[in-house]
Design an enzyme around this catalytic site. Structure first.
Site, PDB file in Angstrom:
ATOM      1  N   ARG A   1       0.883  -1.177   0.000  1.00 43.28           N
ATOM      2  CA  ARG A   1       0.000   0.000   0.000  1.00 43.28           C
ATOM      3  C   ARG A   1       0.909   1.213   0.000  1.00 43.28           C
ATOM      4  O   ARG A   1       1.719   1.398   0.905  1.00 43.28           O
ATOM      5  CB  ARG A   1      -0.905   0.012   1.234  1.00 43.28           C
ATOM      6  CG  ARG A   1      -1.592   1.342   1.435  1.00 43.28           C
ATOM      7  CD  ARG A   1      -2.714   1.300   2.428  1.00 43.28           C
ATOM      8  NE  ARG A   1      -3.866   0.615   1.856  1.00 43.28           N
ATOM      9  CZ  ARG A   1      -5.092   0.680   2.382  1.00 43.28           C
ATOM     10  NH1 ARG A   1      -5.308   1.362   3.492  1.00 43.28           N
ATOM     11  NH2 ARG A   1      -6.083   0.045   1.809  1.00 43.28           N
TER      12      ARG A   1
ATOM     13  N   HIS B   1      -7.510   0.968  -6.368  1.00 41.61           N
ATOM     14  CA  HIS B   1      -7.679   0.038  -5.241  1.00 41.61           C
ATOM     15  C   HIS B   1      -8.349  -1.242  -5.762  1.00 41.61           C
ATOM     16  O   HIS B   1      -9.506  -1.532  -5.461  1.00 41.61           O
ATOM     17  CB  HIS B   1      -8.544   0.713  -4.173  1.00 41.61           C
ATOM     18  CG  HIS B   1      -8.456   0.079  -2.817  1.00 41.61           C
ATOM     19  ND1 HIS B   1      -7.649  -1.002  -2.536  1.00 41.61           N
ATOM     20  CD2 HIS B   1      -9.095   0.385  -1.654  1.00 41.61           C
ATOM     21  CE1 HIS B   1      -7.796  -1.325  -1.254  1.00 41.61           C
ATOM     22  NE2 HIS B   1      -8.655  -0.503  -0.701  1.00 41.61           N
TER      23      HIS B   1
ATOM     24  N   GLN C   1     -10.139  -3.949  -3.493  1.00 42.16           N
ATOM     25  CA  GLN C   1     -11.442  -3.503  -2.998  1.00 42.16           C
ATOM     26  C   GLN C   1     -12.537  -3.854  -3.995  1.00 42.16           C
ATOM     27  O   GLN C   1     -13.620  -4.330  -3.626  1.00 42.16           O
ATOM     28  CB  GLN C   1     -11.408  -1.980  -2.781  1.00 42.16           C
ATOM     29  CG  GLN C   1     -12.709  -1.406  -2.251  1.00 42.16           C
ATOM     30  CD  GLN C   1     -12.995  -1.861  -0.839  1.00 42.16           C
ATOM     31  OE1 GLN C   1     -12.146  -1.713   0.030  1.00 42.16           O
ATOM     32  NE2 GLN C   1     -14.171  -2.410  -0.592  1.00 42.16           N
TER      33      GLN C   1
ATOM     34  N   ASP D   1     -17.389   7.231  -1.115  1.00 40.29           N
ATOM     35  CA  ASP D   1     -16.135   7.048  -0.363  1.00 40.29           C
ATOM     36  C   ASP D   1     -15.839   8.370   0.336  1.00 40.29           C
ATOM     37  O   ASP D   1     -16.490   9.400   0.074  1.00 40.29           O
ATOM     38  CB  ASP D   1     -15.001   6.645  -1.339  1.00 40.29           C
ATOM     39  CG  ASP D   1     -13.692   6.270  -0.634  1.00 40.29           C
ATOM     40  OD1 ASP D   1     -13.721   6.033   0.594  1.00 40.29           O
ATOM     41  OD2 ASP D   1     -12.648   6.230  -1.303  1.00 40.29           O
TER      42      ASP D   1
ATOM     43  N   CYS E   1     -16.318   1.520   0.725  1.00 42.24           N
ATOM     44  CA  CYS E   1     -15.146   0.674   1.008  1.00 42.24           C
ATOM     45  C   CYS E   1     -14.735   0.752   2.471  1.00 42.24           C
ATOM     46  O   CYS E   1     -14.048  -0.146   2.962  1.00 42.24           O
ATOM     47  CB  CYS E   1     -13.984   1.061   0.096  1.00 42.24           C
ATOM     48  SG  CYS E   1     -13.356   2.721   0.369  1.00 42.24           S
TER      49      CYS E   1
ATOM     50  N   ARG F   1     -13.527  -8.659   1.565  1.00 39.96           N
ATOM     51  CA  ARG F   1     -12.106  -8.399   1.298  1.00 39.96           C
ATOM     52  C   ARG F   1     -11.303  -9.677   1.574  1.00 39.96           C
ATOM     53  O   ARG F   1     -10.407 -10.046   0.825  1.00 39.96           O
ATOM     54  CB  ARG F   1     -11.590  -7.254   2.186  1.00 39.96           C
ATOM     55  CG  ARG F   1     -12.187  -5.884   1.903  1.00 39.96           C
ATOM     56  CD  ARG F   1     -11.824  -5.375   0.534  1.00 39.96           C
ATOM     57  NE  ARG F   1     -10.388  -5.287   0.346  1.00 39.96           N
ATOM     58  CZ  ARG F   1      -9.599  -4.295   0.783  1.00 39.96           C
ATOM     59  NH1 ARG F   1     -10.148  -3.258   1.409  1.00 39.96           N
ATOM     60  NH2 ARG F   1      -8.298  -4.296   0.570  1.00 39.96           N
TER      61      ARG F   1
HETATM   62  N1   CP Z   1     -11.176  -0.252   2.449  1.00 39.32           N
HETATM   63  C1   CP Z   1      -9.893  -0.316   2.867  1.00 39.32           C
HETATM   64  O1   CP Z   1      -8.963  -0.527   2.085  1.00 39.32           O
HETATM   65  O2   CP Z   1      -9.742  -0.130   4.196  1.00 39.32           O
HETATM   66  P1   CP Z   1      -8.354   0.040   4.975  1.00 39.32           P
HETATM   67  O3   CP Z   1      -7.820   1.407   4.639  1.00 39.32           O
HETATM   68  O4   CP Z   1      -8.744  -0.068   6.429  1.00 39.32           O
HETATM   69  O5   CP Z   1      -7.413  -1.031   4.554  1.00 39.32           O
HETATM   70  N1  NVA Z   2     -10.036   6.725  -1.008  1.00 37.75           N
HETATM   71  C1  NVA Z   2      -9.607   6.232   0.270  1.00 37.75           C
HETATM   72  C2  NVA Z   2      -9.800   4.762   0.361  1.00 37.75           C
HETATM   73  C3  NVA Z   2      -9.438   4.157   1.662  1.00 37.75           C
HETATM   74  C4  NVA Z   2      -9.577   2.664   1.682  1.00 37.75           C
HETATM   75  C5  NVA Z   2      -8.164   6.626   0.523  1.00 37.75           C
HETATM   76  O1  NVA Z   2      -7.359   6.499  -0.406  1.00 37.75           O
HETATM   77  O2  NVA Z   2      -7.857   7.066   1.627  1.00 37.75           O
END
Ligand code: CP
Ligand code: NVA
Length: 301
Positions: free
Chosen positions: A103, A130, A133, A221, A260, A288
């Site tokens: 990530r 993502h 997701q 989101d 998400c 997930r």
């Molecule tokens: N939806 C998602 O990716 O959540 P986290 O940021 O908690 O991993």
């Molecule tokens: N759009 C959000 C998604 C988190 C899972 C971010 O990037 O923070």
């Protein structure tokens, strides 16, 4: 040496491969997958350059359930945080582990990791996408409403990284997607153009009601993704896009609500929608785990 099976973005795949990965995830969920511990002896490295609850825990638990193990590497506790290159990190980790999930912020870091790793790399979110997701989201949609092909999804709010993966998913899983975003926060034009070239039914509208009309699913989101700083401007632009019961009333009577997570209750979505009968957000979070077991098994098969 053969090229590792990376899972970087949904647009890299053909529809049949994505369906196969999703089927694998569903088989694990249903207890139908072959073998008690198909990934016994395999190790997953998890590089986290941003916070995570769901992605981290679902990958850690997922590989354990498949017989493997994980090692979590927060950026600040590795030499990545002190300037060791991604390429060198990829070369070293490939000597220890069987698969890497990252990530990170810049998509270029993901590509660099993938080009120098000799083991599969999985995109656990970047500023641009993502994909894990979306595998869980498609699984969740189909569990509630049946096949997603030919159905209509409304994305309401920021045209962010998750929205980008919804665009990829709409094309590869063959559903209609309407995105209602304030013009300055719309997805990159190149994404919409890509969808058009691929024959997808993906369109932008400015008014949320236009996107939601007749939708089978309404998705939103956070207004402020990780790393973004312009909270006040975003709040002003996005307030008309809050998903509330009145907005949901414009969708089909059996429409579901997805997010998400993490949610910022009272901003992009009201409590009444999050906790209401149309919300499937907890199933989505659970999936997930199952969808990513499919991804891990595919990467390592
Ligand atoms: N939806 C998602 O990716 O959540 P986290 O940021 O908690 O991993
Ligand atoms: N759009 C959000 C998604 C988190 C899972 C971010 O990037 O923070």
């Amino acid at each position: 040496m053969s090229t590792p099976r990376h899972f970087l973005d949904l647009d890299d795949f053909d529809s049949a491969t994505l369906r196969h990965i999703l089927d694998l995830g569903s088989a694990f969920k249903a207890g139908r997958a072959p073998g008690d511990a198909p990934l016994a002896g395999k190790t997953l490295a998890i590089i986290l350059e941003k916070p995570s609850t769901r992605t981290r825990v679902s990958f850690e638990v997922g590989i354990q359930q498949l017989g493997g193990r994980s090692v979590v590497l927060p950026e600040s506790e590795t030499h990545l945080g002190r300037g060791e290159t991604i390429a060198d990190t990829a070369r070293v980790l490939s000597r220890y582990v069987d698969v890497i999930m990252i990530r990170t912020d810049a998509p270029a870091k993901l590509s660099e990791l993938a080009s120098h790793a000799t083991v599969p790399v999985i995109n656990g979110l970047t500023d641009d996408s993502h994909p894990c997701q979306l595998m869980a989201d498609v699984m969740t949609f189909e569990e509630h409403l049946g096949p997603i092909a030919g159905r209509r999804v409304a994305w309401v709010g920021d045209g962010n990284n998750v929205a980008a993966s919804w665009i990829h998913a709409a094309v590869r899983f063959n559903f209609t997607l309407r995105l209602a975003c304030p013009e300055p926060l719309s997805p990159a034009p190149a994404l919409i153009e890509w969808a058009g070239r691929e024959g997808g039914d993906v369109g932008l509208v400015e008014d949320a009601a236009d996107a939601v009309a007749g939708a089978d699913c309404v998705v939103t989101d956070t207004w402020l993704s990780m790393g973004q700083k312009d909270a006040k401007r975003r709040q002003e632009l996005l307030t008309p896009y809050r998903v509330d019961e009145a907005m949901m009333a414009g969708a089909k009577p059996d429409a579901i609500f997805m997010h998400c997570l993490p949610a910022h209750r009272g901003e992009e979505v009201t409590d009444a929608v999050m906790d209401g009968p149309r919300s499937v957000v907890w199933d989505e979070a659970e999936n997930r785990l199952h969808a990513q077991k499919g991804i891990l098994a595919w990467c390592l098969s």
